[in-house]
Design an enzyme around this catalytic site. Sequence first.
Site, mmCIF file in Angstrom:
data_model
loop_
_atom_site.group_PDB
_atom_site.id
_atom_site.type_symbol
_atom_site.label_atom_id
_atom_site.label_comp_id
_atom_site.label_asym_id
_atom_site.label_seq_id
_atom_site.Cartn_x
_atom_site.Cartn_y
_atom_site.Cartn_z
ATOM 1 N N MET A 68 -9.217 -2.288 -56.436
ATOM 2 C CA MET A 68 -9.584 -3.042 -57.796
ATOM 3 C C MET A 68 -9.519 -1.912 -58.930
ATOM 4 S SD MET A 68 -12.375 -5.851 -56.319
ATOM 5 C CE MET A 68 -12.533 -5.012 -54.677
ATOM 6 N N ASP B 297 -13.151 -2.504 -50.133
ATOM 7 C CA ASP B 297 -13.095 -2.829 -51.642
ATOM 8 C C ASP B 297 -13.278 -1.536 -52.328
ATOM 9 O OD1 ASP B 297 -12.694 -5.811 -51.845
ATOM 10 O OD2 ASP B 297 -14.990 -5.871 -50.520
ATOM 11 N N MET C 48 -8.294 -14.024 -55.492
ATOM 12 C CA MET C 48 -9.520 -14.162 -55.814
ATOM 13 C C MET C 48 -10.315 -15.442 -55.997
ATOM 14 S SD MET C 48 -10.492 -10.622 -55.193
ATOM 15 C CE MET C 48 -12.112 -11.153 -55.756
ATOM 16 N N HIS D 214 -12.150 -5.173 -44.388
ATOM 17 C CA HIS D 214 -11.642 -5.291 -45.757
ATOM 18 C C HIS D 214 -12.608 -4.447 -46.431
ATOM 19 C CE1 HIS D 214 -10.245 -7.532 -49.265
ATOM 20 N NE2 HIS D 214 -11.175 -7.297 -49.792
ATOM 21 N N MET E 108 -13.486 -0.177 -56.016
ATOM 22 C CA MET E 108 -13.529 -0.224 -57.544
ATOM 23 C C MET E 108 -13.643 0.931 -58.305
ATOM 24 S SD MET E 108 -16.543 -3.283 -56.955
ATOM 25 C CE MET E 108 -16.226 -4.674 -55.692
ATOM 26 N N SER F 6 -15.956 -7.941 -45.415
ATOM 27 C CA SER F 6 -16.214 -6.928 -46.391
ATOM 28 C C SER F 6 -17.136 -6.062 -46.149
ATOM 29 C CB SER F 6 -16.271 -7.446 -47.800
ATOM 30 O OG SER F 6 -16.307 -6.562 -48.921
ATOM 31 N N ASP G 139 -10.647 -14.227 -50.917
ATOM 32 C CA ASP G 139 -11.504 -13.137 -51.090
ATOM 33 C C ASP G 139 -12.589 -13.652 -52.210
ATOM 34 O OD1 ASP G 139 -13.330 -11.033 -51.273
ATOM 35 O OD2 ASP G 139 -11.323 -9.480 -51.768
ATOM 36 N N HIS H 192 -8.471 -3.239 -50.420
ATOM 37 C CA HIS H 192 -8.176 -4.074 -51.681
ATOM 38 C C HIS H 192 -8.612 -3.109 -52.994
ATOM 39 C CE1 HIS H 192 -10.063 -7.593 -54.214
ATOM 40 N NE2 HIS H 192 -8.847 -7.163 -54.683
HETATM 41 C C1 DX5 Z 1 -15.167 -8.744 -54.720
HETATM 42 C C2 DX5 Z 1 -14.703 -8.090 -53.652
HETATM 43 C C3 DX5 Z 1 -14.843 -8.987 -52.311
HETATM 44 C C4 DX5 Z 1 -16.337 -9.118 -52.155
HETATM 45 C C5 DX5 Z 1 -16.447 -10.160 -51.257
HETATM 46 O O1 DX5 Z 1 -14.897 -8.082 -55.801
HETATM 47 O O2 DX5 Z 1 -13.320 -8.135 -53.669
HETATM 48 O O3 DX5 Z 1 -14.315 -8.393 -51.159
HETATM 49 O O4 DX5 Z 1 -16.854 -7.974 -51.177
HETATM 50 O O5 DX5 Z 1 -17.991 -10.504 -51.004
HETATM 51 P P1 DX5 Z 1 -18.730 -12.029 -50.772
HETATM 52 O O6 DX5 Z 1 -18.092 -12.496 -49.527
HETATM 53 O O7 DX5 Z 1 -20.152 -11.668 -50.626
HETATM 54 O O8 DX5 Z 1 -17.957 -12.730 -51.958
HETATM 55 ZN ZN ZN Z 2 -11.867 -7.495 -51.724
#
Ligand code: DX5
Ligand code: ZN
Length: 215
Positions: free
Chosen positions: A67, A34, A136, A32, A36, A7, A174, A65
């Site tokens: 969110m 993310d 998750m 990956h 948000m 990620s 994840d 991903h």
């Molecule tokens: C959290 C994300 C993850 C995150 C994982 O909301 O969806 O992808 O970046 O990070 P680590 O591996 O540090 O938990």
């Molecule tokens: Zn993620």
Amino acid sequence: MAIIAPSLLAADFLQLQKACDMLNGSQADWYHLDIMDGRFVPNISYGPMLVNFFRTATTKICDVHLMIEEPERYAEAFKEAGADILTVHYEACTHLHRNIQQIKSLGMQAGVALNPHTSVELLKDILQDIDVVLLMSVNPGFGGQSFIPHTINKIKRMREMIDEQLLHVKIEIDGGVTVENAQMIIDAGADILVAGSTVFKAADPTKTIAALKAI
Ligand code: DX5
Ligand code: ZN
């Protein structure tokens, strides 16, 4: 052998080129990414513009991903940015089947993510329509949190459900994945490991990816 999906959220954003070069030269399978929105999760990351930079920096699969609330408003933008896989949250979609259809009609693979409190049983009637289930293993919003142990039971049950229906849906885990807990996660039935901090905060990220890949 699991698919390893580092990620980029945990990368040093002042040195993204370096992060991409490292990933491209490593055994990492996917990027990956993310996304948000500060509404579905209490944090804001980045959007399609940065996904497009990553797209031009790699030929690896871009696993996006989301969110975010109302993901249908952005599916096309992420397709144009170069996403190969688009994952939406079960908790953010009133009409999940419609979201899946939209993602597929845009030519991407479709994933559905579940928060830690959401039961895998809720996916029974949509499993045949999706490519990836993302479980998750921390509460979404931040990297660097600890793996929630109950996730192991969810992975096992999800694996049974997929096998019972004779499907090929992949299970992606994840949050809080480490070199130490990866074996247990794979043994429970996971196919894809996301790793943020474990990779990017390591002294040698390339070696850490190789160590995850070797499990
Ligand atoms: C959290 C994300 C993850 C995150 C994982 O909301 O969806 O992808 O970046 O990070 P680590 O591996 O540090 O938990
Ligand atoms: Zn993620």
